[in-house]
Design a protein around this motif. Sequence first.
Motif, PDB file in Angstrom:
ATOM      1  N   LEU A  65      74.750  95.661  65.541  1.00 11.49           N
ATOM      2  CA  LEU A  65      75.355  96.124  66.757  1.00 11.49           C
ATOM      3  C   LEU A  65      74.745  97.108  67.656  1.00 11.49           C
ATOM      4  O   LEU A  65      75.168  97.312  68.539  1.00 11.49           O
ATOM      5  N   SER A  66      73.527  97.391  67.186  1.00  3.99           N
ATOM      6  CA  SER A  66      72.578  98.233  68.151  1.00  3.99           C
ATOM      7  C   SER A  66      72.057  97.505  69.292  1.00  3.99           C
ATOM      8  O   SER A  66      71.609  98.132  70.335  1.00  3.99           O
ATOM      9  N   VAL A  67      72.125  96.185  69.326  1.00  3.74           N
ATOM     10  CA  VAL A  67      71.848  95.591  70.516  1.00  3.74           C
ATOM     11  C   VAL A  67      72.583  95.555  71.740  1.00  3.74           C
ATOM     12  O   VAL A  67      72.180  95.388  72.595  1.00  3.74           O
ATOM     13  N   ILE A  68      74.032  96.101  71.159  1.00  2.14           N
ATOM     14  CA  ILE A  68      74.750  96.339  72.395  1.00  2.14           C
ATOM     15  C   ILE A  68      74.229  97.650  73.152  1.00  2.14           C
ATOM     16  O   ILE A  68      74.334  97.503  74.459  1.00  2.14           O
ATOM     17  N   ILE A  69      73.849  98.719  72.494  1.00  5.13           N
ATOM     18  CA  ILE A  69      73.244  99.871  73.374  1.00  5.13           C
ATOM     19  C   ILE A  69      72.345  99.337  74.093  1.00  5.13           C
ATOM     20  O   ILE A  69      72.004  99.938  75.225  1.00  5.13           O
ATOM     21  N   ASP A  70      71.236  98.645  73.564  1.00  2.00           N
ATOM     22  CA  ASP A  70      69.895  98.033  74.443  1.00  2.00           C
ATOM     23  C   ASP A  70      70.523  97.095  75.737  1.00  2.00           C
ATOM     24  O   ASP A  70      69.934  97.561  76.714  1.00  2.00           O
ATOM     25  N   ALA A  71      71.673  96.586  75.249  1.00  2.00           N
ATOM     26  CA  ALA A  71      72.380  95.504  76.414  1.00  2.00           C
ATOM     27  C   ALA A  71      72.810  96.627  77.509  1.00  2.00           C
ATOM     28  O   ALA A  71      72.683  96.271  78.863  1.00  2.00           O
ATOM     29  N   ILE A  72      73.577  97.439  77.235  1.00  2.00           N
ATOM     30  CA  ILE A  72      74.194  98.412  78.134  1.00  2.00           C
ATOM     31  C   ILE A  72      73.063  99.378  78.937  1.00  2.00           C
ATOM     32  O   ILE A  72      73.185  99.465  80.314  1.00  2.00           O
ATOM     33  N   LEU A  73      71.857  99.787  78.240  1.00  2.00           N
ATOM     34  CA  LEU A  73      70.833 100.401  79.197  1.00  2.00           C
ATOM     35  C   LEU A  73      70.213  99.713  80.029  1.00  2.00           C
ATOM     36  O   LEU A  73      69.932  99.863  81.157  1.00  2.00           O
ATOM     37  N   ARG A  74      69.991  98.277  79.541  1.00  2.00           N
ATOM     38  CA  ARG A  74      69.326  97.276  80.228  1.00  2.00           C
ATOM     39  C   ARG A  74      70.111  96.969  81.659  1.00  2.00           C
ATOM     40  O   ARG A  74      69.414  96.776  82.799  1.00  2.00           O
ATOM     41  N   ALA A  75      71.450  96.939  81.434  1.00  2.00           N
ATOM     42  CA  ALA A  75      72.298  96.657  82.517  1.00  2.00           C
ATOM     43  C   ALA A  75      72.345  97.751  83.554  1.00  2.00           C
ATOM     44  O   ALA A  75      72.374  97.597  84.692  1.00  2.00           O
ATOM     45  N   ARG A  76      72.191  99.026  83.099  1.00  2.00           N
ATOM     46  CA  ARG A  76      72.354 100.100  84.041  1.00  2.00           C
ATOM     47  C   ARG A  76      71.026 100.467  84.721  1.00  2.00           C
ATOM     48  O   ARG A  76      70.976 100.875  85.769  1.00  2.00           O
ATOM     49  N   MET A  77      69.939  99.967  83.927  1.00  2.00           N
ATOM     50  CA  MET A  77      68.623  99.779  84.623  1.00  2.00           C
ATOM     51  C   MET A  77      68.540  98.976  85.782  1.00  2.00           C
ATOM     52  O   MET A  77      68.097  99.187  86.969  1.00  2.00           O
ATOM     53  N   ILE A  78      69.193  97.781  85.569  1.00  2.00           N
ATOM     54  CA  ILE A  78      69.287  96.500  86.679  1.00  2.00           C
ATOM     55  C   ILE A  78      70.178  97.209  87.649  1.00  2.00           C
ATOM     56  O   ILE A  78      69.738  96.803  89.091  1.00  2.00           O
ATOM     57  N   PHE A  79      71.180  97.820  87.455  1.00  2.00           N
ATOM     58  CA  PHE A  79      72.293  98.298  88.599  1.00  2.00           C
ATOM     59  C   PHE A  79      71.372  99.324  89.418  1.00  2.00           C
ATOM     60  O   PHE A  79      71.332  99.231  90.755  1.00  2.00           O
ATOM     61  N   GLN A  80      70.580 100.171  88.790  1.00  2.00           N
ATOM     62  CA  GLN A  80      69.952 101.167  89.619  1.00  2.00           C
ATOM     63  C   GLN A  80      68.690 100.532  90.481  1.00  2.00           C
ATOM     64  O   GLN A  80      68.521 101.047  91.824  1.00  2.00           O
ATOM     65  N   ARG A  81      68.076  99.508  89.891  1.00  2.00           N
ATOM     66  CA  ARG A  81      67.084  98.625  90.731  1.00  2.00           C
ATOM     67  C   ARG A  81      67.745  98.131  91.891  1.00  2.00           C
ATOM     68  O   ARG A  81      67.165  98.137  93.108  1.00  2.00           O
ATOM     69  N   ILE A  82      68.867  97.391  91.903  1.00  2.00           N
ATOM     70  CA  ILE A  82      69.616  96.951  92.654  1.00  2.00           C
ATOM     71  C   ILE A  82      70.101  97.758  93.990  1.00  2.00           C
ATOM     72  O   ILE A  82      69.807  97.406  95.115  1.00  2.00           O
ATOM     73  N   LYS A  83      70.664  99.041  93.546  1.00  2.00           N
ATOM     74  CA  LYS A  83      70.760  99.944  94.266  1.00  2.00           C
ATOM     75  C   LYS A  83      69.650 100.712  95.272  1.00  2.00           C
ATOM     76  O   LYS A  83      69.946 100.734  96.369  1.00  2.00           O
ATOM     77  N   ASN A  84      68.454 100.919  94.412  1.00  2.00           N
ATOM     78  CA  ASN A  84      67.344 101.315  95.162  1.00  2.00           C
ATOM     79  C   ASN A  84      66.960 100.080  96.070  1.00  2.00           C
ATOM     80  O   ASN A  84      66.481 100.609  97.487  1.00  2.00           O
ATOM     81  N   TYR A  85      67.001  98.927  95.794  1.00  2.00           N
ATOM     82  CA  TYR A  85      66.567  97.898  96.774  1.00  2.00           C
ATOM     83  C   TYR A  85      67.241  97.903  97.899  1.00  2.00           C
ATOM     84  O   TYR A  85      66.965  97.583  99.269  1.00  2.00           O
ATOM     85  N   LEU A  86      68.702  97.931  97.595  1.00  2.00           N
ATOM     86  CA  LEU A  86      69.828  97.925  98.872  1.00  2.00           C
ATOM     87  C   LEU A  86      69.357  99.252  99.781  1.00  2.00           C
ATOM     88  O   LEU A  86      69.263  98.789 101.165  1.00  2.00           O
ATOM     89  N   ILE A  87      69.204 100.245  99.254  1.00  2.00           N
ATOM     90  CA  ILE A  87      68.951 101.517 100.135  1.00  2.00           C
ATOM     91  C   ILE A  87      67.743 101.367 101.115  1.00  2.00           C
ATOM     92  O   ILE A  87      67.689 101.503 102.163  1.00  2.00           O
ATOM     93  N   TYR A  88      66.531 100.785 100.211  1.00  2.00           N
ATOM     94  CA  TYR A  88      65.425 100.594 101.016  1.00  2.00           C
ATOM     95  C   TYR A  88      65.354  99.421 102.169  1.00  2.00           C
ATOM     96  O   TYR A  88      64.829  99.898 103.126  1.00  2.00           O
ATOM     97  N   ARG A  89      65.923  98.521 101.826  1.00  2.00           N
ATOM     98  CA  ARG A  89      65.909  97.313 102.673  1.00  2.00           C
ATOM     99  C   ARG A  89      67.054  97.750 103.855  1.00  2.00           C
ATOM    100  O   ARG A  89      66.495  97.448 104.917  1.00  2.00           O
ATOM    101  N   ILE A  90      68.024  98.328 103.802  1.00  6.30           N
ATOM    102  CA  ILE A  90      68.747  98.714 104.899  1.00  6.30           C
ATOM    103  C   ILE A  90      67.907  99.883 105.910  1.00  6.30           C
ATOM    104  O   ILE A  90      68.124  99.919 107.116  1.00  6.30           O
ATOM    105  N   ALA A  91      67.603 100.721 104.876  1.00 10.71           N
ATOM    106  CA  ALA A  91      66.607 101.953 105.672  1.00 10.71           C
ATOM    107  C   ALA A  91      65.694 101.353 106.539  1.00 10.71           C
ATOM    108  O   ALA A  91      65.416 101.952 107.736  1.00 10.71           O
ATOM    109  N   ALA A  92      64.728 100.349 106.093  1.00  9.96           N
ATOM    110  CA  ALA A  92      63.687  99.759 106.769  1.00  9.96           C
ATOM    111  C   ALA A  92      64.330  99.173 108.028  1.00  9.96           C
ATOM    112  O   ALA A  92      63.421  99.184 108.915  1.00  9.96           O
TER     113      ALA A  92
END
Length: 406
Positions: free
Chosen positions: A38-65
Amino acid sequence: DGVNDAPALKKADCGIAVSGATDAARAAADMVLTLPGLSVIIDAILRARMIFQRIKNYLIYRIAASIQLCFFFFFGVIVFNPAAWYGGTDWRVFRLTNIAILIITILTDLTTIAIGYDHVKPSQKPDVWNLGRCITMSFVLGSVACISTILWTVVCLNLINATWILNSWFSISAISYDTALTAVWLVASLQVYLGVLSARTESWWFTRMPGLALVFTLAVSLCITTFFSAYWWLESIESSDIEDADDVPWSIVGVGWLWAFVWFLIQDAVKVLAYRILQAHDRRKEEAAKKIEDEQQLQQRKSELNVRSRASILTRGSFIAANEGADTSRQIYRAASTLYSSTSPDLVRELSRNYPHRLQRHMSQQLGGISPSPSIMARSSLANIQYGAGSGAPRFAREDPQQLLG
């Protein structure tokens, strides 16, 4: 992992099928583990949160530019009159060349794509999508960069005059209007590209190293912009009915780089201040919501204790009245009746739930061996505690049991 687990996996909010599960369980699950354990669930949660951070950073930078460039061109067309600095009639509206705007767009997209491979830190708590906060931070970053570009435009247009103070400070001779346009394009581009370093973090830009892909694309964009501004070779493919760009001296390129970097630091400081203000506002909202929730829980506990205490008084009063004299039982039942006259349905449920068997046995004795249900007992019997004159027994003990139960 079997067929019998499929209904539970389908009904669950997030059904997880382990590796080696049956096809039915895999089809019903929302998530299928491909590795044992079941340890892969932890990796999946961490990877999903990292994807969320990248999407948020992309959105902020794109709108700011977009805010920086759109507002800059909008105010540039309205505010700046090229004839006031140049004195001719060839340039009636302030605008950059089409090829210059195209280069900014392509290099900005190149930098934006690299955000998907940036180093990010997963959040400690589940992420919550807050579009208003993202737009606010984009507006803050874009506004600072836009102000910087507008002020630099004023500087470049004043450099056309050889007697301006910056000409003597940096030993810059008078420049042409074409050179001023290229210098404006240089700083506008630098502000857009450097803004990605500030948009990717909530703290200072140097607190987390960027990914190699982002560093490479950012370096390429900065180098192309710098050399294009110093060695502008696109005059031959530009149309003759628009303004032409021209080479910028390296002294002005250095001043433009210094200007862009200083304003980048100002932009990053304003961003950190804005995040702290938003975080303080969120903490106050959480504290207020928690305070309201605690007050509601306290009122609920008080109500439950009140119901239980009143139910206990009624129950004890009924037992004491059966064994005491007329005077004592009359006083107890009068007090119990006063309490029960203002009770809510919660008290009836509390009586039926916490004292069913004891009250049922007592009521069975009073009703001649007929055993009423707890709910009928609570509604009919205890709700009508009355006495006859000179008798210590309650009225329901002398009434027809069948009529009372009906």
